[in-house]
Write a protein that holds these residues in place. Structure first.
Motif, PDB file in Angstrom:
ATOM      1  N   UNK A  61       0.829  -1.201   0.000  1.00  0.00           N
ATOM      2  CA  UNK A  61       0.000   0.000   0.000  1.00  0.00           C
ATOM      3  C   UNK A  61       0.867   1.256   0.000  1.00  0.00           C
ATOM      4  N   UNK A  62       1.871   1.285   0.834  1.00  0.00           N
ATOM      5  CA  UNK A  62       2.769   2.446   0.895  1.00  0.00           C
ATOM      6  C   UNK A  62       3.511   2.604  -0.427  1.00  0.00           C
ATOM      7  N   UNK A  63       3.980   1.505  -0.989  1.00  0.00           N
ATOM      8  CA  UNK A  63       4.663   1.564  -2.283  1.00  0.00           C
ATOM      9  C   UNK A  63       3.761   2.094  -3.383  1.00  0.00           C
ATOM     10  N   UNK A  64       2.506   1.658  -3.400  1.00  0.00           N
ATOM     11  CA  UNK A  64       1.549   2.128  -4.399  1.00  0.00           C
ATOM     12  C   UNK A  64       1.282   3.624  -4.228  1.00  0.00           C
ATOM     13  N   UNK A  65       1.193   4.084  -2.990  1.00  0.00           N
ATOM     14  CA  UNK A  65       0.987   5.514  -2.745  1.00  0.00           C
ATOM     15  C   UNK A  65       2.188   6.340  -3.198  1.00  0.00           C
ATOM     16  N   UNK A  66       3.391   5.842  -2.963  1.00  0.00           N
ATOM     17  CA  UNK A  66       4.593   6.552  -3.400  1.00  0.00           C
ATOM     18  C   UNK A  66       4.622   6.653  -4.921  1.00  0.00           C
ATOM     19  N   UNK A  67       4.313   5.557  -5.599  1.00  0.00           N
ATOM     20  CA  UNK A  67       4.275   5.570  -7.070  1.00  0.00           C
ATOM     21  C   UNK A  67       3.210   6.544  -7.560  1.00  0.00           C
ATOM     22  N   UNK A  68       2.057   6.567  -6.938  1.00  0.00           N
ATOM     23  CA  UNK A  68       0.985   7.483  -7.345  1.00  0.00           C
ATOM     24  C   UNK A  68       1.412   8.941  -7.172  1.00  0.00           C
ATOM     25  N   UNK A  69       2.104   9.253  -6.080  1.00  0.00           N
ATOM     26  CA  UNK A  69       2.577  10.630  -5.851  1.00  0.00           C
ATOM     27  C   UNK A  69       3.605  11.015  -6.911  1.00  0.00           C
ATOM     28  N   UNK A  70       4.512  10.106  -7.237  1.00  0.00           N
ATOM     29  CA  UNK A  70       5.528  10.394  -8.255  1.00  0.00           C
ATOM     30  C   UNK A  70       4.884  10.617  -9.617  1.00  0.00           C
ATOM     31  N   UNK A  71       3.919   9.784  -9.975  1.00  0.00           N
ATOM     32  CA  UNK A  71       3.223   9.942 -11.259  1.00  0.00           C
ATOM     33  C   UNK A  71       2.455  11.258 -11.281  1.00  0.00           C
ATOM     34  N   UNK A  72       1.780  11.590 -10.190  1.00  0.00           N
ATOM     35  CA  UNK A  72       1.022  12.847 -10.124  1.00  0.00           C
ATOM     36  C   UNK A  72       1.957  14.051 -10.226  1.00  0.00           C
ATOM     37  N   UNK A  73       3.107  13.985  -9.557  1.00  0.00           N
ATOM     38  CA  UNK A  73       4.060  15.099  -9.630  1.00  0.00           C
ATOM     39  C   UNK A  73       4.619  15.235 -11.048  1.00  0.00           C
ATOM     40  N   UNK A  74       4.910  14.109 -11.679  1.00  0.00           N
ATOM     41  CA  UNK A  74       5.397  14.145 -13.062  1.00  0.00           C
ATOM     42  C   UNK A  74       4.361  14.716 -14.007  1.00  0.00           C
ATOM     43  N   UNK A  75       3.101  14.332 -13.825  1.00  0.00           N
ATOM     44  CA  UNK A  75       2.023  14.835 -14.665  1.00  0.00           C
ATOM     45  C   UNK A  75       1.827  16.339 -14.446  1.00  0.00           C
ATOM     46  N   UNK A  76       1.929  16.787 -13.211  1.00  0.00           N
ATOM     47  CA  UNK A  76       1.782  18.219 -12.910  1.00  0.00           C
ATOM     48  C   UNK A  76       2.923  19.016 -13.542  1.00  0.00           C
ATOM     49  N   UNK A  77       4.140  18.494 -13.495  1.00  0.00           N
ATOM     50  CA  UNK A  77       5.274  19.177 -14.105  1.00  0.00           C
ATOM     51  C   UNK A  77       5.126  19.234 -15.634  1.00  0.00           C
ATOM     52  N   UNK A  78       4.632  18.150 -16.209  1.00  0.00           N
ATOM     53  CA  UNK A  78       4.440  18.110 -17.665  1.00  0.00           C
ATOM     54  C   UNK A  78       3.376  19.106 -18.097  1.00  0.00           C
ATOM     55  N   UNK A  79       2.281  19.184 -17.354  1.00  0.00           N
ATOM     56  CA  UNK A  79       1.196  20.102 -17.708  1.00  0.00           C
ATOM     57  C   UNK A  79       1.555  21.572 -17.434  1.00  0.00           C
ATOM     58  N   UNK A  80       2.506  21.804 -16.541  1.00  0.00           N
ATOM     59  CA  UNK A  80       2.892  23.179 -16.199  1.00  0.00           C
ATOM     60  C   UNK A  80       3.780  23.816 -17.283  1.00  0.00           C
ATOM     61  N   UNK A  81       4.291  23.039 -18.202  1.00  0.00           N
ATOM     62  CA  UNK A  81       5.140  23.574 -19.273  1.00  0.00           C
ATOM     63  C   UNK A  81       4.411  24.510 -20.148  1.00  0.00           C
TER      64      UNK A  81
END
Length: 120
Positions: A100-120
């Motif tokens: 569960x913790x690993x899945x949450x960490x992966x979700x946060x990383x994906x969300x941060x990557x998506x936010x950085x991509x959309x902020x361009x």
């Protein structure tokens, strides 16, 4: 949360099953005779190593039991055959919190990557 299984004498009962998991794990469980006597029976460990074939071992049933799963045991089962009426107490797997913790960490990383991509 624990799970309690009542075993009848001579009946082979599945206690653990893991599928598609290559992580090593240690499974612990306790056993107590229903009538208050001594515990007797057999623990059967069955692993599957996909290409290398199945592994199989057995050991006597004790009051406190520990069964190890290795990296290559992708499919893994533990059976108990009691010689006397026995109650087996299986604690919650420790790995479930890590997944569960690993899945949450992966979700946060994906969300941060998506936010950085959309902020361009």
């Amino acid at each position: 949360m624990t799970r309690t299984i009542t075993l009848e004498p001579g009946v082979r009962t599945l206690v653990f099953r893991r599928r598609f998991s290559s992580l090593p794990q240690v499974f612990e469980f306790s056993a107590a005779a229903v009538n208050g006597g001594s515990v007797a029976g057999t623990i059967e460990r069955v692993g599957s190593r996909w290409i290398l074939g199945r592994t199989h071992s057995s050991s006597p049933l004790l009051v406190q039991n520990e069964v190890r799963k290795g990296y290559w045991d992708t499919f893994f089962e533990v059976f108990v055959t009691a010689a006397v009426p026995v109650q087996v107490v299986v604690p919650r797997a420790r790995l479930s919190h890590r997944v569960l913790i690993g899945a949450l960490v992966v979700a946060v990383i994906v969300a941060a990557g998506a936010a950085m991509y959309l902020a361009r």
